[in-house]
Design an enzyme around this catalytic site. Sequence first.
Site, PDB file in Angstrom:
ATOM      1  N   PRO A 261      39.892  35.341  43.081  1.00 27.76           N
ATOM      2  CA  PRO A 261      41.119  34.743  43.613  1.00 27.76           C
ATOM      3  C   PRO A 261      41.874  34.037  42.498  1.00 27.76           C
ATOM      4  CG  PRO A 261      39.216  33.423  44.215  1.00 27.76           C
ATOM      5  CD  PRO A 261      38.679  34.658  43.564  1.00 27.76           C
TER       6      PRO A 261
ATOM      7  N   ALA B 215      44.486  31.815  46.863  1.00 23.20           N
ATOM      8  CA  ALA B 215      44.262  30.792  47.874  1.00 23.20           C
ATOM      9  C   ALA B 215      45.456  30.670  48.804  1.00 23.20           C
ATOM     10  CB  ALA B 215      43.995  29.448  47.201  1.00 23.20           C
TER      11      ALA B 215
ATOM     12  N   GLN C 209      41.098  33.979  50.605  1.00 17.96           N
ATOM     13  CA  GLN C 209      40.606  32.652  50.262  1.00 17.96           C
ATOM     14  C   GLN C 209      41.430  31.592  50.997  1.00 17.96           C
ATOM     15  OE1 GLN C 209      41.166  30.469  46.400  1.00 17.96           O
ATOM     16  NE2 GLN C 209      38.977  30.898  46.156  1.00 17.96           N
TER      17      GLN C 209
ATOM     18  N   HIS D 121      37.581  27.775  49.882  1.00 17.26           N
ATOM     19  CA  HIS D 121      37.705  27.206  48.538  1.00 17.26           C
ATOM     20  C   HIS D 121      37.179  25.772  48.571  1.00 17.26           C
ATOM     21  CE1 HIS D 121      38.833  26.658  44.521  1.00 17.26           C
ATOM     22  NE2 HIS D 121      40.053  27.164  44.524  1.00 17.26           N
TER      23      HIS D 121
ATOM     24  N   TYR E  55      39.609  20.614  44.850  1.00 18.78           N
ATOM     25  CA  TYR E  55      40.451  20.617  46.034  1.00 18.78           C
ATOM     26  C   TYR E  55      39.732  19.903  47.190  1.00 18.78           C
ATOM     27  CZ  TYR E  55      43.088  23.687  43.040  1.00 18.78           C
ATOM     28  OH  TYR E  55      43.780  24.189  41.967  1.00 18.78           O
TER      29      TYR E  55
ATOM     30  N   ALA F  63      31.412  33.727  38.423  1.00 14.55           N
ATOM     31  CA  ALA F  63      32.764  33.860  37.890  1.00 14.55           C
ATOM     32  C   ALA F  63      32.951  32.887  36.747  1.00 14.55           C
ATOM     33  CB  ALA F  63      33.800  33.581  38.982  1.00 14.55           C
ATOM     34  N   GLY F  64      33.851  33.238  35.843  1.00 17.14           N
ATOM     35  CA  GLY F  64      34.192  32.311  34.777  1.00 17.14           C
ATOM     36  C   GLY F  64      33.945  32.846  33.385  1.00 17.14           C
ATOM     37  N   GLY F  65      34.899  33.586  32.844  1.00 18.52           N
ATOM     38  CA  GLY F  65      34.843  34.007  31.448  1.00 18.52           C
ATOM     39  C   GLY F  65      33.951  35.187  31.131  1.00 18.52           C
TER      40      GLY F  65
ATOM     41  N   GLY G 219      38.958  37.354  36.725  1.00 20.58           N
ATOM     42  CA  GLY G 219      40.312  36.906  36.984  1.00 20.58           C
ATOM     43  C   GLY G 219      41.293  37.441  35.969  1.00 20.58           C
TER      44      GLY G 219
END
Length: 361
Positions: free
Chosen positions: A30, A63, A105, A182, A187, A292-294, A315
């Site tokens: 997302p 989102a 999401q 999320h 958030y 997720a992430g890099g 992403g």
Amino acid sequence: MINMEASPIPLLTPYKMGEFELSHRVVLAPMSRLRSYNFTAQPHAILYYSQRATKGGFLISEASGISETAQGYPNTPGIWKKEHVEAWKPIVDAVHDKGGIFFCQLWHAGRVSNHGFQPNGQAPISSTNKAIRAKVHIDGTTAADFPPPRQLRTDEIPTIINDFRIAARNVMDAGFDGVELHAANGYLLDQFMKDQVNDRTDEYGGDLQNRCRLPLEVVKAVGDEIGHKRVGIRLSPYADYNDAADSNPEALALYIAESLNESDICTFKEGETKQSLLGMRKALSRVTFVAAGGYGRDSGNSAIRSGRCDLVAYGRRFLANPDLPRRFEINGPLNEYDRSTFYTQYPVVGYIDYPFLDNHG
């Protein structure tokens, strides 16, 4: 140079996610795109998402706000009105026409907002009345000035839970296959979980059990509404995005993981520290675990091969390479992403104009 491999790489192997049969493990993460004018998804999103859809591929939408108090950024989509539902329908249909599985999401920005995004210019709502101290948004470059939020009263919290439930029903009415909640990146749901933000003294504050009460109640309400096998949650216990940190992230991660495991739902975990994944994977033994992430091709394959996760969400690389699964399959070259166009309002530039390997979609 294109290098074909003799056997399927881990990222390109099938996976059964509950009742969904995935043909590969490359997930569209997302990503807020800020191109949904008047908080309503737009026709240009039909091409954006369908470009990235494959038969048996898993996509998670940007989102979408659950209520008029949920928004914190310009031009993000909503899912609380009938017109929002109708706007999403052709987008979902386009993904399904390509054979994709599509989750929406759901979010509430909480204190990551300002008076201009709130009805009647009121203060944003949160677990606290402490303002975010950061002077830039989560992208690290855009200037921000966050006002003090208003701490939700205990009697108001059932309304927030119900907003998530209704939004989930709207998601299904729009034709999506499920939802991702999320609860990451600072958030609203993350604001309740993190002890450096949540300073409440009621049953939604204090110890771990109380701080995690709201997200777990949302999970239950949404699962009861649409089916628990169609519900995922995004978590970032180790992160401090939007000034939301926890003094003991390992304890938080373990507690929320064990609580979700008992619910037997599909869970999507954001792993900021790859070292944390194996422990989280063991705690979430019965659910789908998405990292997720890099990640790149090699690191994603390694994560799948070692059992640290079941799926890997991409992403920026998926944004810049709408045919990312195909490029990973043949080890083809990747387009470079242009960070300067991530959050513009243009319906084409930096959105649907990244080329395919074969120059068509």
